[in-house]
Design a protein around this motif. Structure first.
Motif, PDB file in Angstrom:
ATOM      1  N   TYR A   1     -17.102  -1.641  -4.206  1.00  0.00           N
ATOM      2  CA  TYR A   1     -17.305  -1.589  -5.659  1.00  0.00           C
ATOM      3  C   TYR A   1     -16.352  -2.487  -6.424  1.00  0.00           C
ATOM      4  O   TYR A   1     -16.399  -2.542  -7.642  1.00  0.00           O
ATOM      5  CB  TYR A   1     -17.205  -0.142  -6.178  1.00  0.00           C
ATOM      6  N   ARG A   2     -15.472  -3.201  -5.722  1.00  0.00           N
ATOM      7  CA  ARG A   2     -14.530  -4.095  -6.416  1.00  0.00           C
ATOM      8  C   ARG A   2     -14.602  -5.511  -5.845  1.00  0.00           C
ATOM      9  O   ARG A   2     -14.716  -5.675  -4.630  1.00  0.00           O
ATOM     10  CB  ARG A   2     -13.091  -3.573  -6.264  1.00  0.00           C
TER      11      ARG A   2
ATOM     12  N   VAL B   1      -4.743   2.383  -3.988  1.00  0.00           N
ATOM     13  CA  VAL B   1      -5.553   1.592  -3.051  1.00  0.00           C
ATOM     14  C   VAL B   1      -7.038   1.768  -3.369  1.00  0.00           C
ATOM     15  O   VAL B   1      -7.802   0.801  -3.415  1.00  0.00           O
ATOM     16  CB  VAL B   1      -5.257   2.014  -1.589  1.00  0.00           C
ATOM     17  N   GLU B   2      -7.446   3.006  -3.641  1.00  0.00           N
ATOM     18  CA  GLU B   2      -8.871   3.295  -3.832  1.00  0.00           C
ATOM     19  C   GLU B   2      -9.377   3.001  -5.239  1.00  0.00           C
ATOM     20  O   GLU B   2     -10.493   2.551  -5.415  1.00  0.00           O
ATOM     21  CB  GLU B   2      -9.137   4.785  -3.552  1.00  0.00           C
ATOM     22  N   GLU B   3      -8.567   3.336  -6.217  1.00  0.00           N
ATOM     23  CA  GLU B   3      -9.074   3.268  -7.586  1.00  0.00           C
ATOM     24  C   GLU B   3      -8.294   2.293  -8.456  1.00  0.00           C
ATOM     25  O   GLU B   3      -8.578   2.143  -9.638  1.00  0.00           O
ATOM     26  CB  GLU B   3      -9.028   4.665  -8.242  1.00  0.00           C
ATOM     27  N   GLY B   4      -7.302   1.678  -7.838  1.00  0.00           N
ATOM     28  CA  GLY B   4      -6.448   0.781  -8.598  1.00  0.00           C
ATOM     29  C   GLY B   4      -7.030  -0.609  -8.718  1.00  0.00           C
ATOM     30  O   GLY B   4      -8.092  -0.908  -8.176  1.00  0.00           O
TER      31      GLY B   4
ATOM     32  N   ARG C   1       0.866  -1.181   0.000  1.00  0.00           N
ATOM     33  CA  ARG C   1       0.000   0.000   0.000  1.00  0.00           C
ATOM     34  C   ARG C   1       0.902   1.230   0.000  1.00  0.00           C
ATOM     35  O   ARG C   1       1.265   1.730   1.064  1.00  0.00           O
ATOM     36  CB  ARG C   1      -0.873   0.016   1.250  1.00  0.00           C
ATOM     37  N   ASP C   2       1.278   1.698  -1.176  1.00  0.00           N
ATOM     38  CA  ASP C   2       2.199   2.833  -1.182  1.00  0.00           C
ATOM     39  C   ASP C   2       1.617   4.076  -1.844  1.00  0.00           C
ATOM     40  O   ASP C   2       2.330   5.057  -2.033  1.00  0.00           O
ATOM     41  CB  ASP C   2       3.555   2.451  -1.811  1.00  0.00           C
ATOM     42  N   ASN C   3       0.307   4.041  -2.140  1.00  0.00           N
ATOM     43  CA  ASN C   3      -0.269   5.143  -2.894  1.00  0.00           C
ATOM     44  C   ASN C   3      -1.793   5.100  -2.695  1.00  0.00           C
ATOM     45  O   ASN C   3      -2.442   4.100  -3.024  1.00  0.00           O
ATOM     46  CB  ASN C   3       0.135   4.889  -4.358  1.00  0.00           C
ATOM     47  N   ILE C   4      -2.352   6.157  -2.142  1.00  0.00           N
ATOM     48  CA  ILE C   4      -3.786   6.152  -1.814  1.00  0.00           C
ATOM     49  C   ILE C   4      -4.646   5.979  -3.059  1.00  0.00           C
ATOM     50  O   ILE C   4      -5.632   5.235  -3.067  1.00  0.00           O
ATOM     51  CB  ILE C   4      -4.180   7.430  -1.030  1.00  0.00           C
TER      52      ILE C   4
ATOM     53  N   ASP D   1     -13.389   0.570  -0.378  1.00  0.00           N
ATOM     54  CA  ASP D   1     -12.604   1.637  -0.995  1.00  0.00           C
ATOM     55  C   ASP D   1     -11.158   1.713  -0.471  1.00  0.00           C
ATOM     56  O   ASP D   1     -10.212   1.698  -1.248  1.00  0.00           O
ATOM     57  CB  ASP D   1     -13.323   2.999  -0.858  1.00  0.00           C
ATOM     58  N   ASP D   2     -10.993   1.781   0.861  1.00  0.00           N
ATOM     59  CA  ASP D   2      -9.634   1.871   1.403  1.00  0.00           C
ATOM     60  C   ASP D   2      -9.038   0.498   1.741  1.00  0.00           C
ATOM     61  O   ASP D   2      -7.963   0.414   2.337  1.00  0.00           O
ATOM     62  CB  ASP D   2      -9.567   2.827   2.605  1.00  0.00           C
ATOM     63  N   GLN D   3      -9.743  -0.550   1.327  1.00  0.00           N
ATOM     64  CA  GLN D   3      -9.262  -1.936   1.445  1.00  0.00           C
ATOM     65  C   GLN D   3      -8.937  -2.323   2.886  1.00  0.00           C
ATOM     66  O   GLN D   3      -7.949  -3.019   3.137  1.00  0.00           O
ATOM     67  CB  GLN D   3      -8.073  -2.186   0.496  1.00  0.00           C
TER      68      GLN D   3
END
Lengths: 155, 155
Positions: free
Chosen positions: B115-116, A11-14, A5-8, A89-91
């Motif tokens: 959503y995923r 994490v959210e949209e990837g 997890r190195d980029n918000i 969203d934030d896993q």
């Protein structure tokens, strides 16, 4: 190990699974009935049980009371066949849709662990808020199924 | 204060609300859409926010990132009208059914935070598990709605 997890934004949209486990190494899990949509239980997984669930398509949790991985149904026979896993969203939480056939998910004997509702509106006396039973009939008798197993509920 | 948890049978099969808050004073909350049954989000409440939710019939959570009580929708306008609250067998998690109308629950802009989906089956490379987007269209543009609010997602 999962993707770091190195980029918000990632994490959210990837597109990669990068779950966040809490300070105890756990992630909360919502489990719903794939047929009715009802919420069956709320549990936890660690990294090993999440991977085991993905690979076997059978729900595996981390039991906080027994402090071990737990294949749901290993004692009761009420296994959960996983139809879908979603991540938020934030896993940092997971939702399973599972098929339990005519079985149950609750160690007390009900189909769902969420068999009681809380009345809404002004609270008169907070030490005596009366719950309403929404499931009235148990699916199984826990004494017969669990025999001498310790009750996982902690005060 | 709620009824004291002094008896496992009472907690599981009794008629009084005796929620268990964790070492941080929080209880996990599953939030579902009262119309579709879809899971919208996973959050936390402390004692004050649970009581506020019961009494106002509007969802109030505890924001772990902002460290304060949070009336859902106070910034976005997407309030959650609570139709039902359920508590689970050992009373350490809560499930809300809420009406969000045509709104959204997810700060990224989707209707649901979930959503995923995670692909099931043998994991080839655990650092590259590819998620599938199940919601493809955002309900709102978070940049317009939240403006300069800090993103609650933490790495």
């Amino acid at each position: 190990m999962f993707k770091k997890r190195d980029n918000i934004r990632e994490v959210e949209e990837g597109k990669y699974l990068s779950p966040k486990f809490d300070e105890n190494g756990l992630i909360p899990v919502i489990t719903r009935d794939s047929k009715t949509g009802d919420i069956l239980m709320h549990g936890y997984m660690n990294e090993v049980s999440l991977k085991k669930t993905i690979e076997t398509k059978e729900a595996h949790y981390w039991s906080r009371s027994r402090k071990k991985m737990w294949r749901k149904g290993e004692i009761s026979g009420f296994f959960q066949k996983v139809k879908e896993i979603r991540i938020d969203d934030d896993q940092d939480s997971v939702c399973l849709s599972v098929d339990i056939g005519d079985g149950a998910s609750c160690h007390v004997g009900y189909r769902s662990c969420f068999y009681r509702s809380v009345p809404l509106g002004k609270i008169k006396n907070d030490t005596e808020i009366e719950l309403e039973f929404k499931e009235k009939k148990k699916i199984f008798d826990p004494k017969k199924v669990y025999k001498d197993e310790p009750n996982p509920t902690k005060l």
